[in-house]
Design a protein around this motif. Structure first.
Motif, mmCIF file in Angstrom:
data_model
loop_
_atom_site.group_PDB
_atom_site.id
_atom_site.type_symbol
_atom_site.label_atom_id
_atom_site.label_comp_id
_atom_site.label_asym_id
_atom_site.label_seq_id
_atom_site.Cartn_x
_atom_site.Cartn_y
_atom_site.Cartn_z
ATOM 1 N N ASP A 149 0.836 -1.209 0.000
ATOM 2 C CA ASP A 149 0.000 0.000 0.000
ATOM 3 C C ASP A 149 0.866 1.252 0.000
ATOM 4 N N LYS A 150 2.088 1.130 0.512
ATOM 5 C CA LYS A 150 2.992 2.278 0.669
ATOM 6 C C LYS A 150 4.044 2.321 -0.431
ATOM 7 N N ASP A 151 4.606 1.166 -0.783
ATOM 8 C CA ASP A 151 5.701 1.066 -1.746
ATOM 9 C C ASP A 151 5.368 0.020 -2.799
ATOM 10 N N GLU A 152 5.913 0.193 -3.980
ATOM 11 C CA GLU A 152 5.761 -0.819 -5.016
ATOM 12 C C GLU A 152 6.669 -2.001 -4.684
ATOM 13 N N ILE A 153 6.117 -3.211 -4.788
ATOM 14 C CA ILE A 153 6.878 -4.431 -4.499
ATOM 15 C C ILE A 153 6.615 -5.458 -5.604
ATOM 16 N N ASN A 154 7.360 -6.529 -5.567
ATOM 17 C CA ASN A 154 7.120 -7.665 -6.460
ATOM 18 C C ASN A 154 5.831 -8.348 -5.981
ATOM 19 N N SER A 155 4.781 -8.304 -6.776
ATOM 20 C CA SER A 155 3.487 -8.860 -6.353
ATOM 21 C C SER A 155 3.540 -10.366 -6.130
ATOM 22 N N ASN A 156 4.544 -11.039 -6.688
ATOM 23 C CA ASN A 156 4.677 -12.473 -6.447
ATOM 24 C C ASN A 156 4.961 -12.770 -4.976
ATOM 25 N N SER A 157 5.484 -11.796 -4.245
ATOM 26 C CA SER A 157 5.760 -11.996 -2.816
ATOM 27 C C SER A 157 4.482 -12.296 -2.049
ATOM 28 N N ILE A 158 3.437 -11.553 -2.351
ATOM 29 C CA ILE A 158 2.151 -11.760 -1.675
ATOM 30 C C ILE A 158 1.575 -13.126 -2.058
ATOM 31 N N LYS A 159 1.631 -13.448 -3.334
ATOM 32 C CA LYS A 159 1.099 -14.729 -3.810
ATOM 33 C C LYS A 159 1.846 -15.897 -3.169
ATOM 34 N N TYR A 160 3.183 -15.770 -3.090
ATOM 35 C CA TYR A 160 3.984 -16.844 -2.499
ATOM 36 C C TYR A 160 3.575 -17.071 -1.047
ATOM 37 N N LEU A 161 3.452 -16.000 -0.278
ATOM 38 C CA LEU A 161 3.085 -16.149 1.137
ATOM 39 C C LEU A 161 1.679 -16.716 1.297
ATOM 40 N N ASN A 162 0.776 -16.329 0.423
ATOM 41 C CA ASN A 162 -0.589 -16.860 0.481
ATOM 42 C C ASN A 162 -0.581 -18.364 0.245
ATOM 43 N N ARG A 163 0.145 -18.830 -0.772
ATOM 44 C CA ARG A 163 0.235 -20.267 -1.030
ATOM 45 C C ARG A 163 0.979 -20.987 0.081
ATOM 46 N N LEU A 164 2.015 -20.343 0.619
ATOM 47 C CA LEU A 164 2.794 -20.984 1.673
ATOM 48 C C LEU A 164 1.946 -21.242 2.911
ATOM 49 N N SER A 165 1.092 -20.304 3.277
ATOM 50 C CA SER A 165 0.240 -20.545 4.446
ATOM 51 C C SER A 165 -0.720 -21.696 4.172
ATOM 52 N N ASP A 166 -1.231 -21.787 2.946
ATOM 53 C CA ASP A 166 -2.082 -22.928 2.585
ATOM 54 C C ASP A 166 -1.308 -24.236 2.696
ATOM 55 N N LEU A 167 -0.075 -24.222 2.195
ATOM 56 C CA LEU A 167 0.759 -25.424 2.269
ATOM 57 C C LEU A 167 1.025 -25.817 3.719
ATOM 58 N N MET A 168 1.260 -24.851 4.586
ATOM 59 C CA MET A 168 1.530 -25.167 5.989
ATOM 60 C C MET A 168 0.306 -25.804 6.641
ATOM 61 N N PHE A 169 -0.893 -25.355 6.277
ATOM 62 C CA PHE A 169 -2.114 -25.971 6.799
ATOM 63 C C PHE A 169 -2.196 -27.430 6.355
ATOM 64 N N VAL A 170 -1.999 -27.646 5.067
ATOM 65 C CA VAL A 170 -2.063 -29.004 4.522
ATOM 66 C C VAL A 170 -0.959 -29.872 5.119
ATOM 67 N N MET A 171 0.231 -29.305 5.257
ATOM 68 C CA MET A 171 1.352 -30.065 5.799
ATOM 69 C C MET A 171 1.104 -30.449 7.261
ATOM 70 N N GLY A 172 0.480 -29.571 8.038
ATOM 71 C CA GLY A 172 0.132 -29.909 9.418
ATOM 72 C C GLY A 172 -0.797 -31.108 9.470
ATOM 73 N N ARG A 173 -1.793 -31.101 8.614
ATOM 74 C CA ARG A 173 -2.713 -32.242 8.536
ATOM 75 C C ARG A 173 -1.982 -33.503 8.093
#
Length: 178
Positions: free
Chosen positions: A139-163
């Protein structure tokens, strides 16, 4: 070379490209939380894990280090050490592979069970916080938008991996009971 430089004693820190910003800047908060997630994965890796899980977590640690580098570089024209779509697709492939071993979700699942699974769920929450902070940074600075996508998928993976860790250790999902 000494580990301490004293250059941050005034509350500022350096970024790639010889830029200095406040240690309280959203960019520092974002990649600091990515580093926290990486350290939490290091704790998970002290457990006895299946090889596929251990190898994937080790790769994710390297990816998170790259993500921190990506976030610390404000020059988006500098394309080295950037989160790529390929990295995101690899997470998606792992999610699909691991989900194929799991029963369908019919209720909300609580974190816990096996120690490693509980630790993975804690990683998931740290990754979610990192994602929120990276969005706030965007919201403040321009960033690589893939960073947000990567973290979103990573949290999903951590949920699945916990199960997955629980299932492979004979522990059933802990179902939320309202």
């Amino acid at each position: 070379m000494k580990i301490y430089t004293k250059t941050g004693d005034d509350g500022n820190t350096g970024l790639q490209g010889n830029f200095r910003i406040a240690k309280s800047h959203p960019r520092i908060m974002a990649y600091g939380t990515v580093d926290e997630a990486n350290a939490a994965i290091g704790i998970v890796l002290t457990n006895s894990l299946d090889d596929d899980v251990s190898q994937l977590l080790s790769q994710i640690q390297n990816d998170l280090f790259l993500l921190g580098s990506d976030l610390s570089n404000q020059n988006l024209n500098d394309l080295k050490n950037r989160v790529s779509l390929d990295m995101i697709e690899k997470l998606e492939g792992s999610i699909d592979k691991f989900e194929s071993e799991l029963p369908a979700i019919t209720n909300f699942i609580l974190p816990g069970g096996n120690v490693a699974a509980a630790q993975i769920h804690q990683v998931r929450t740290i990754v979610r916080r990192a994602e929120t902070l990276v969005v706030k940074l965007s919201d403040k600075d321009e960033i690589n938008s893939n960073s947000i996508k990567y973290l979103n998928r990573l949290s999903d993976l951590m949920f699945v991996m916990g199960r997955l860790i629980n299932k492979r250790n004979g522990v059933e999902d802990i179902i939320w009971k309202p």
